[in-house]
Design a protein around this motif. Structure first.
Motif, PDB file in Angstrom:
ATOM      1  N   PHE A   1      37.829  -8.819  -7.546  1.00  0.00           N
ATOM      2  CA  PHE A   1      39.322  -7.835  -7.238  1.00  0.00           C
ATOM      3  C   PHE A   1      38.882  -7.147  -8.562  1.00  0.00           C
ATOM      4  O   PHE A   1      37.646  -7.510 -10.091  1.00  0.00           O
ATOM      5  N   ILE A   2      39.733  -6.517  -8.757  1.00  0.00           N
ATOM      6  CA  ILE A   2      39.050  -5.612 -10.153  1.00  0.00           C
ATOM      7  C   ILE A   2      40.046  -5.501 -10.971  1.00  0.00           C
ATOM      8  O   ILE A   2      41.529  -5.267 -11.091  1.00  0.00           O
ATOM      9  N   ASP A   3      39.871  -5.711 -12.361  1.00  0.00           N
ATOM     10  CA  ASP A   3      40.335  -6.563 -13.237  1.00  0.00           C
ATOM     11  C   ASP A   3      39.493  -5.174 -14.952  1.00  0.00           C
ATOM     12  O   ASP A   3      38.753  -4.900 -14.391  1.00  0.00           O
TER      13      ASP A   3
ATOM     14  N   ASP B   1      18.710  11.784 -15.188  1.00  0.00           N
ATOM     15  CA  ASP B   1      18.056  11.079 -14.140  1.00  0.00           C
ATOM     16  C   ASP B   1      18.977  10.618 -12.837  1.00  0.00           C
ATOM     17  O   ASP B   1      18.006  10.725 -11.917  1.00  0.00           O
ATOM     18  N   VAL B   2      19.408  10.364 -12.961  1.00  0.00           N
ATOM     19  CA  VAL B   2      20.386  10.356 -11.904  1.00  0.00           C
ATOM     20  C   VAL B   2      21.400  11.599 -11.383  1.00  0.00           C
ATOM     21  O   VAL B   2      21.565  12.500 -12.178  1.00  0.00           O
ATOM     22  N   LYS B   3      20.351  11.859 -10.339  1.00  0.00           N
ATOM     23  CA  LYS B   3      20.912  13.242  -9.316  1.00  0.00           C
ATOM     24  C   LYS B   3      22.204  13.584  -8.554  1.00  0.00           C
ATOM     25  O   LYS B   3      22.643  14.068  -8.446  1.00  0.00           O
ATOM     26  N   ALA B   4      22.991  11.541  -8.007  1.00  0.00           N
ATOM     27  CA  ALA B   4      23.943  11.293  -7.016  1.00  0.00           C
ATOM     28  C   ALA B   4      23.743  10.349  -7.507  1.00  0.00           C
ATOM     29  O   ALA B   4      23.280   9.504  -8.354  1.00  0.00           O
ATOM     30  N   VAL B   5      25.187   9.530  -7.235  1.00  0.00           N
ATOM     31  CA  VAL B   5      25.582   8.660  -7.398  1.00  0.00           C
ATOM     32  C   VAL B   5      26.556   7.944  -6.170  1.00  0.00           C
ATOM     33  O   VAL B   5      27.378   8.814  -5.617  1.00  0.00           O
ATOM     34  N   ILE B   6      26.253   6.830  -5.619  1.00  0.00           N
ATOM     35  CA  ILE B   6      26.429   5.942  -4.389  1.00  0.00           C
ATOM     36  C   ILE B   6      27.544   5.120  -4.473  1.00  0.00           C
ATOM     37  O   ILE B   6      27.323   4.491  -5.491  1.00  0.00           O
ATOM     38  N   LEU B   7      28.502   5.020  -5.232  1.00  0.00           N
ATOM     39  CA  LEU B   7      29.483   4.068  -4.955  1.00  0.00           C
ATOM     40  C   LEU B   7      30.003   3.546  -3.902  1.00  0.00           C
ATOM     41  O   LEU B   7      30.883   3.568  -3.003  1.00  0.00           O
ATOM     42  N   GLU B   8      29.225   1.920  -3.948  1.00  0.00           N
ATOM     43  CA  GLU B   8      29.779   0.586  -3.032  1.00  0.00           C
ATOM     44  C   GLU B   8      30.575  -0.187  -2.948  1.00  0.00           C
ATOM     45  O   GLU B   8      30.519  -1.233  -3.836  1.00  0.00           O
ATOM     46  N   ILE B   9      32.016   0.090  -2.285  1.00  0.00           N
ATOM     47  CA  ILE B   9      32.931  -0.478  -2.511  1.00  0.00           C
ATOM     48  C   ILE B   9      32.983  -2.336  -1.317  1.00  0.00           C
ATOM     49  O   ILE B   9      33.193  -2.365  -0.214  1.00  0.00           O
ATOM     50  N   ASN B  10      33.558  -3.249  -1.945  1.00  0.00           N
ATOM     51  CA  ASN B  10      34.017  -3.949  -1.231  1.00  0.00           C
ATOM     52  C   ASN B  10      35.123  -5.014  -2.303  1.00  0.00           C
ATOM     53  O   ASN B  10      34.603  -5.756  -2.625  1.00  0.00           O
ATOM     54  N   SER B  11      36.180  -4.474  -1.628  1.00  0.00           N
ATOM     55  CA  SER B  11      37.623  -4.784  -2.550  1.00  0.00           C
ATOM     56  C   SER B  11      38.700  -4.394  -2.322  1.00  0.00           C
ATOM     57  O   SER B  11      39.073  -3.438  -1.928  1.00  0.00           O
ATOM     58  N   PRO B  12      39.815  -5.429  -2.449  1.00  0.00           N
ATOM     59  CA  PRO B  12      41.037  -5.439  -1.908  1.00  0.00           C
ATOM     60  C   PRO B  12      41.859  -4.192  -2.952  1.00  0.00           C
ATOM     61  O   PRO B  12      43.111  -4.402  -2.459  1.00  0.00           O
ATOM     62  N   GLY B  13      41.137  -4.477  -3.918  1.00  0.00           N
ATOM     63  CA  GLY B  13      42.017  -3.886  -5.527  1.00  0.00           C
ATOM     64  C   GLY B  13      41.939  -4.512  -6.665  1.00  0.00           C
ATOM     65  O   GLY B  13      41.564  -5.554  -6.460  1.00  0.00           O
TER      66      GLY B  13
ATOM     67  N   LEU C   1      50.060 -14.339 -10.463  1.00  0.00           N
ATOM     68  CA  LEU C   1      49.454 -12.856 -10.323  1.00  0.00           C
ATOM     69  C   LEU C   1      50.498 -13.107 -11.544  1.00  0.00           C
ATOM     70  O   LEU C   1      52.070 -12.391 -10.776  1.00  0.00           O
ATOM     71  N   ASP C   2      49.892 -12.147 -12.584  1.00  0.00           N
ATOM     72  CA  ASP C   2      51.592 -11.873 -13.657  1.00  0.00           C
ATOM     73  C   ASP C   2      50.890 -10.504 -14.036  1.00  0.00           C
ATOM     74  O   ASP C   2      49.438  -9.746 -14.144  1.00  0.00           O
ATOM     75  N   GLY C   3      51.603  -9.285 -13.959  1.00  0.00           N
ATOM     76  CA  GLY C   3      51.664  -7.345 -13.886  1.00  0.00           C
ATOM     77  C   GLY C   3      52.159  -6.914 -12.413  1.00  0.00           C
ATOM     78  O   GLY C   3      52.286  -7.943 -11.562  1.00  0.00           O
ATOM     79  N   ILE C   4      51.814  -5.787 -12.479  1.00  0.00           N
ATOM     80  CA  ILE C   4      51.894  -4.403 -11.860  1.00  0.00           C
ATOM     81  C   ILE C   4      50.293  -4.610 -11.211  1.00  0.00           C
ATOM     82  O   ILE C   4      48.978  -3.880 -11.420  1.00  0.00           O
ATOM     83  N   LEU C   5      50.317  -4.739  -9.705  1.00  0.00           N
ATOM     84  CA  LEU C   5      48.744  -4.747  -8.773  1.00  0.00           C
ATOM     85  C   LEU C   5      48.803  -3.538  -8.340  1.00  0.00           C
ATOM     86  O   LEU C   5      49.861  -3.359  -7.251  1.00  0.00           O
ATOM     87  N   SER C   6      48.032  -3.579  -7.900  1.00  0.00           N
ATOM     88  CA  SER C   6      47.599  -2.825  -6.588  1.00  0.00           C
ATOM     89  C   SER C   6      46.360  -3.602  -5.757  1.00  0.00           C
ATOM     90  O   SER C   6      45.146  -3.004  -5.757  1.00  0.00           O
ATOM     91  N   LEU C   7      47.467  -3.916  -4.943  1.00  0.00           N
ATOM     92  CA  LEU C   7      46.245  -4.921  -4.564  1.00  0.00           C
ATOM     93  C   LEU C   7      46.086  -5.364  -2.614  1.00  0.00           C
ATOM     94  O   LEU C   7      47.372  -5.340  -2.343  1.00  0.00           O
ATOM     95  N   TRP C   8      45.806  -5.506  -1.927  1.00  0.00           N
ATOM     96  CA  TRP C   8      46.144  -5.901  -0.386  1.00  0.00           C
ATOM     97  C   TRP C   8      45.870  -7.388  -0.401  1.00  0.00           C
ATOM     98  O   TRP C   8      44.509  -7.544  -0.871  1.00  0.00           O
ATOM     99  N   HIS C   9      46.764  -8.192  -0.017  1.00  0.00           N
ATOM    100  CA  HIS C   9      46.504  -9.494   0.586  1.00  0.00           C
ATOM    101  C   HIS C   9      45.940  -9.421   2.026  1.00  0.00           C
ATOM    102  O   HIS C   9      46.484  -8.894   2.769  1.00  0.00           O
TER     103      HIS C   9
END
Length: 322
Positions: free
Chosen positions: A65-67, A84-96, A312-320
């Protein structure tokens, strides 16, 4: 040899044995402490900071969960400044997650992508705010069976007024205006309250669509036509949401081809530096894998986790997924 001489010699031998045992115990303790310190230094990245990582591709994980997460944002800022960082790989496993938190991550990733090649790899799931984060990259890779998309935002709130009536509980509110603290879980929402909430949702959704339109080159009408649908990774390629099928190998192949990176360059985990929390299983996992640093008893975190589980309070960008 007299009895006294034998006793004296025996006493000397026993003392030597005790001293020898004490030395070996001390060495064993030092060895054990050294191993523990070495493992912690390895897992937490202290060793890398002491000896230097050298040129590498940074692997950053966006999980769960992204908070709001200041340490994660700080990590992205550090990567931006690390030569020293020549590139970045963003590994994602999140519903939002929280819409504004996702926007914060997206904005910082955009800044990072201005200075470093940035590729996203969607492993299990990358939807809603997590897909927004992926779109900050210049190239998105996903597995055939990964779940992507769910472009949109939502707000959820229960109505427990009938339950309160059943148990005989009256709820009184004094508000500065009719729309203050509306909608409320203690009464059915008014038409005015729902209209205001719909306006908030529409504004957030418009911004979300604009970003995907810009980053992915898709027409806004097409994006709106998805209506929050989720797709598999292979279907995502057809819809223009994903660039290629694969995992980290595919991401590295893209980086070496388009940015002339050394094919043998190390890919190293870069994790946020965050205090240890003793708030349940997460803390145990961090202890086991060496993530974190200072140990704290996070009572506030426990209360917030319980609150979030109930509402769940507030505006979410989330897949259930249910």
């Amino acid at each position: 040899m007299s009895m006294d001489s034998m006793n004296a010699q025996s006493l000397v031998e026993r003392r030597k044995l005790r001293r020898s045992r004490s030395v070996w115990r001390a060495l064993a303790v030092l060895l054990f402490v050294g191993v523990i310190v070495g493992l912690l230094a390895q897992f937490t990245g202290v060793a890398d900071r002491l000896v230097g990582r050298g040129e590498h591709v940074a692997r950053v994980e966006l999980d769960g969960f992204i908070d709001f997460d200041d340490p994660f944002i700080a990590l992205l800022e550090d990567l931006e400044e690390d030569d020293d960082v020549k590139a970045v790989i963003l590994e994602i496993n999140s519903p939002g997650g929280v819409a504004v938190a996702g926007e914060t991550v997206y904005t910082q990733l955009r800044a990072l992508g201005e200075t470093k090649p940035l590729v996203a790899v969607i492993e299990g799931i990358g939807t809603s705010a997590a897909y927004l984060a992926a779109s900050a990259s210049e190239h998105i890779v996903a597995r055939n069976g990964s779940i992507v998309g769910s472009i949109g935002v939502l707000a959820q709130f229960p109505d427990v007024s009938e339950l309160l009536d059943t148990v005989g509980v009256d709820m009184y509110e004094v508000r500065s205006g009719e729309l203050k603290a509306q909608p409320s879980i203690f009464s059915p929402p008014s038409e005015e309250a729902l209209a205001e909430l719909e306006q908030l949702i529409a504004s957030n959704y418009d911004w979300f669509v604009d970003q995907i339109e810009e980053r992915r080159g898709l027409d806004g009408a097409v994006i709106r036509g998805f209506e929050g649908t989720v797709f598999t990774g292979s279907r995502g390629v057809e819809m223009g949401l994903v660039d290629a099928i694969g995992g980290e190998d595919a991401a590295m192949a893209y980086l070496t081809e388009t940015h002339s990176l050394d094919t043998e360059m190390d890919v190293l985990n870069r994790r946020p530096e965050r205090p240890m929390s003793l708030a349940g299983p997460t803390a145990i996992a961090r202890l086991a894998f060496g993530q974190g640093g200072q140990v704290t008893l996070d009572a506030d975190g426990m209360r917030e986790a319980l609150r979030d589980a109930m509402l769940l309070d507030g505006i979410l960008s989330l897949w259930h997924g249910r």
